[in-house]
Write an enzyme that holds these catalytic residues in place. Structure first.
Site, PDB file in Angstrom:
ATOM      1  N   LYS A 160       0.835  -1.201   0.000  1.00 50.31           N
ATOM      2  CA  LYS A 160       0.000   0.000   0.000  1.00 50.31           C
ATOM      3  C   LYS A 160       0.867   1.248   0.000  1.00 50.31           C
ATOM      4  CE  LYS A 160      -3.871  -1.994   2.614  1.00 50.31           C
ATOM      5  NZ  LYS A 160      -4.759  -1.808   3.779  1.00 50.31           N
ATOM      6  N   GLY A 166      -7.979   5.789  -3.345  1.00 47.13           N
ATOM      7  CA  GLY A 166      -8.637   5.531  -4.613  1.00 47.13           C
ATOM      8  C   GLY A 166      -8.101   4.334  -5.371  1.00 47.13           C
ATOM      9  N   GLY A 167      -7.435   3.418  -4.657  1.00 47.45           N
ATOM     10  CA  GLY A 167      -6.919   2.221  -5.312  1.00 47.45           C
ATOM     11  C   GLY A 167      -5.566   2.400  -5.972  1.00 47.45           C
ATOM     12  N   HIS A 210     -15.830  -4.389   3.397  1.00 47.41           N
ATOM     13  CA  HIS A 210     -15.257  -3.066   3.627  1.00 47.41           C
ATOM     14  C   HIS A 210     -16.364  -2.218   4.259  1.00 47.41           C
ATOM     15  CE1 HIS A 210     -12.542   0.365   2.052  1.00 47.41           C
ATOM     16  NE2 HIS A 210     -13.447   0.897   2.860  1.00 47.41           N
ATOM     17  N   GLU A 277     -12.244   3.731   8.143  1.00 42.07           N
ATOM     18  CA  GLU A 277     -12.549   2.555   7.333  1.00 42.07           C
ATOM     19  C   GLU A 277     -11.995   1.299   8.000  1.00 42.07           C
ATOM     20  OE1 GLU A 277     -11.456   3.095   3.252  1.00 42.07           O
ATOM     21  OE2 GLU A 277     -12.776   4.821   3.034  1.00 42.07           O
ATOM     22  N   ARG A 294     -11.865  13.902   5.330  1.00 45.58           N
ATOM     23  CA  ARG A 294     -12.620  14.721   4.375  1.00 45.58           C
ATOM     24  C   ARG A 294     -14.022  14.149   4.230  1.00 45.58           C
ATOM     25  NH1 ARG A 294     -12.824  10.948   0.446  1.00 45.58           N
ATOM     26  NH2 ARG A 294     -10.976   9.698   0.025  1.00 45.58           N
TER      27      ARG A 294
END
Length: 658
Positions: A160, A166-167, A210, A277, A294
């Protein structure tokens, strides 16, 4: 004195339009910013004032902090709302706003900086007692250290980008032999997207959900959560469908996840809208994934089940007011589901699409909300994210929300460029989605060979409609009446209709009654064109009446065939079409063309060098993603027509292999 009165929105597209809607409803003046590519965009037209901040590339416009602050000062804006993406999670930008005396509508720069780093935020969450996945989040970033740590963690594992989102900069690695290659790709993508190639490694959870918690804090120390969202339907780690509440949520699990999210927020003294998340495994255990400091893309589903306006809350908090509700006052009512409408072609491995929006007519219905930034005639450029808009539905039950959403997806007319519209409808109709039984692996498991992942071949009925519209258009040029277009109705007309490299022959016979007899291969259809006005056509086919959205111009027909569009051409007069097509196919096997507009960010071969089928030749960057371009054959590089940094157009020849 009020805290602020005029808000500059440092963003574009659907989120800029959505923020303006609430800000203006609350009495604030709004200022839009725009690049050269967005001069006529919808968010510019909706604003009270607008300021050009530079050329199309994001680094020279929407990521140009100095230009945005200058625009605020010149327009008299005393607050800036960053939306999501771009500078929304840039601590230096939040600090610059503060130094300029401008209210930044978001959390503190310190919270943004800490939570914007996956490495540092994970360390902070471990200290705060938030459940985390095992992995490596150290400062040593050399390949040898990462390889050693990967062996310790075990496979499969996730690479990561620490600054990612955003992937982008995210890779799943199944075996040790894949690691170095995936590290290189993740570093490159992260550096281009975020300006940092710092990575972390984590154990990969197999088929988790998720699930994220919406937090809200104020400047008075109050912090609450507004339920959860399930964002498990993803492809390439990008969310496609989001819903609230999570279909498998229990009161006990919601309490536990909410408490963990509050721990995360309190660890950074969080103010404003934020999302924590989590990954939820099949045993009901959850683990911290990241915190977004955000407003989230998927915030509308929370708004619909709580009845709250989260942008309004952001403005109130930024103005120094306390949160409007206490935790015990938060109520969740009904169910909401959202889909993301992307300019991409699922049949071409989700390749982003560019081009003109020929027609856009969203299906606004009771219980349906559509957030978008589209205008007919605008050009979708390669410079920005391919998200076009979001379609959201609310119902008393999950099934009611799903049913409403499916109808809205099927009925929203988009012509001119490919989108994921057919895929969205197929996802919403899948039995396991209907049952709420899915994970982040859902698309990979159930949609590897779905019809929506292949080019849509027009049906006999769709080809017949096209022939009827071409016929009517031709007849209207020579006659003012629709009836009796031809003197000799017994003699059939032959049409040749094309779609890219494919072609179909039809036979059309017009009767004095106005009916058309159309034969496509072995199938015969009886069709009557009842009415058409250039936008909608009413037809009766084999006794059933329906309306179709369309656009016909210079032998080009864009036809909406619920859901999704067809682009067909009248090739009846093209005498040498077949030979031309076969020639193009032959040439394309030796020629590499750009699949879309974009920029060349890597050239991995040179003229005269041998290549093998499947070998990586170039890397194209478009819509914030890197796209590897590979050789289709074995051979030798004959010529290279681009250089590093070149901007290229869709279908432009990049190199030739001999």
């Amino acid at each position: 004195m009020p805290a602020f009165s005029k808000i500059l929105i440092a963003n574009r597209g659907e989120i800029a339009c959505r923020i303006q809607r609430t800000a203006q409803a609350l009495g604030y003046r709004t200022v839009a910013v725009f690049s050269d590519a967005d001069a006529n965009a919808r968010h510019v037209q909706l604003a009270d004032e607008a300021v050009n901040i530079g050329p199309a590339p994001v680094q020279q416009s929407y990521l140009n902090a100095a230009a945005i602050i200058d625009a605020a000062q010149r327009s008299g804006a005393d607050a800036i709302h960053p939306g999501y993406g771009f500078l929304s999670e840039n601590a230096a930008f939040a600090t610059a706003c503060k130094k300029a005396g401008i209210t930044f509508i978001g959390p503190s720069p310190e919270a943004i900086e800490l939570m914007g780093s996956k490495r540092l935020s994970k360390i902070a969450m471990l200290v705060a007692g938030v459940p985390c996945i095992g992995g490596y989040q150290g400062t040593e970033q050399d390949n040898a250290t990462l390889s050693r740590e990967a062996e310790r963690i075990g496979y499969p594992l996730m690479i990561k980008a620490s600054a990612g989102g955003g992937g982008r900069g995210l890779r799943l690695v199944h075996e040790a032999r894949e690691l170095r290659k995936q590290i290189r790709t993740a570093r490159s993508e992260a550096l281009h997207a975020f300006g940092s190639d710092e990575l972390i490694l984590e154990q990969a959870l197999i088929e988790p959900r998720h699930v994220e918690i919406q937090l809200f804090g104020d400047q008075h120390g109050n912090l609450i959560y507004l339920g959860e969202r399930d964002c498990s339907i993803q492809r390439r780690h990008q969310k496609v469908i989001e819903e609230a509440p999570c279909p498998v949520m229990t009161a006990e699990l919601r309490q536990a996840m909410g408490d963990a999210a509050l721990k995360a927020g309190r660890a950074v003294h969080y103010v404003g809208a934020g999302t924590v998340e989590f990954l939820l495994d099949q045993r009901g255990q959850f683990y911290f994934l990241e915190m977004n400091t955000r407003l989230q893309v998927e915030h509308p589903v929370t708004e619909l089940i709580t009845g709250l306006d989260l942008v309004a809350w952001q403005l109130h908090v930024a103005a120094g007011l306390p949160l409007p509700l206490r935790q015990e006052q938060v109520e969740l009512k009904g169910h909401a589901i959202e889909v993301r409408l992307y300019a991409e072609d699922p049949a071409e491995d989700f390749l982003p699409q560019t081009g003109e929006v020929v027609r856009w007519e969203p299906a606004v219905q009771n219980g349906v909300r559509i957030d978008h930034g589209l205008l007919e005639g605008q050009t979708v450029s390669p410079f920005y994210d391919p998200l076009l808009g979001k379609i959201i539905a609310h119902g008393a039950t999950r099934e009611e929300a799903r049913r409403k959403l499916l109808r809205a997806v099927e009925d929203s007319v988009l012509l001119g460029l490919q989108s994921n519209q057919r895929l969205l409808a197929n996802l919403l109709e899948h039995p396991q989605f209907i049952a709420g039984e899915f994970s982040t692996a859902f698309i990979a498991q159930h949609f590897t060979d779905a019809p929506s992942l292949h080019p849509h071949t027009p049906t006999a009925e769709e080809l017949a409609i096209a022939a009827a519209l071409f016929y009517q258009h031709s007849a209207s040029i020579h006659s003012t009446a629709l009836a009796g277009w031809r003197n000799n109705a017994s003699v059939p007309l032959h049409y040749r209709i094309g779609q890219e490299d494919a072609q179909w022959t039809l036979e059309l016979t017009a009767l004095p009654s106005g009916h058309l007899h159309i034969q496509v291969a072995e199938k015969k259809l009886e069709l009557k064109l009842l009415d058409s006005d250039g936008r909608w056509a009413s037809l009766e086919i084999n006794g059933i009446r329906r309306r179709y959205a369309y656009r016909l111009e210079a032998g080009q027909l864009w036809l909406f065939t619920r859901p999704g569009s067809l682009h067909l051409c009248d090739q009846t007069r093209a005498a040498l079409v077949n030979s031309q097509f076969s020639s193009q196919v032959s040439v394309s096997t030796h020629t590499l063309k750009a699949p879309m507009d974009g920029a060349i960010v890597d050239v991995l071969v040179s003229e005269g060098s041998p290549v093998s089928k499947g070998q990586l030749l170039l890397v194209l960057e478009a819509m914030k993603m890197e796209h590897p371009l590979k050789s289709g054959i074995d051979g030798v590089i004959k010529c290279i027509q681009v250089r590093l940094g070149d901007q290229v157009k869709n279908r432009q020849i990049l190199l030739e292999v001999e």
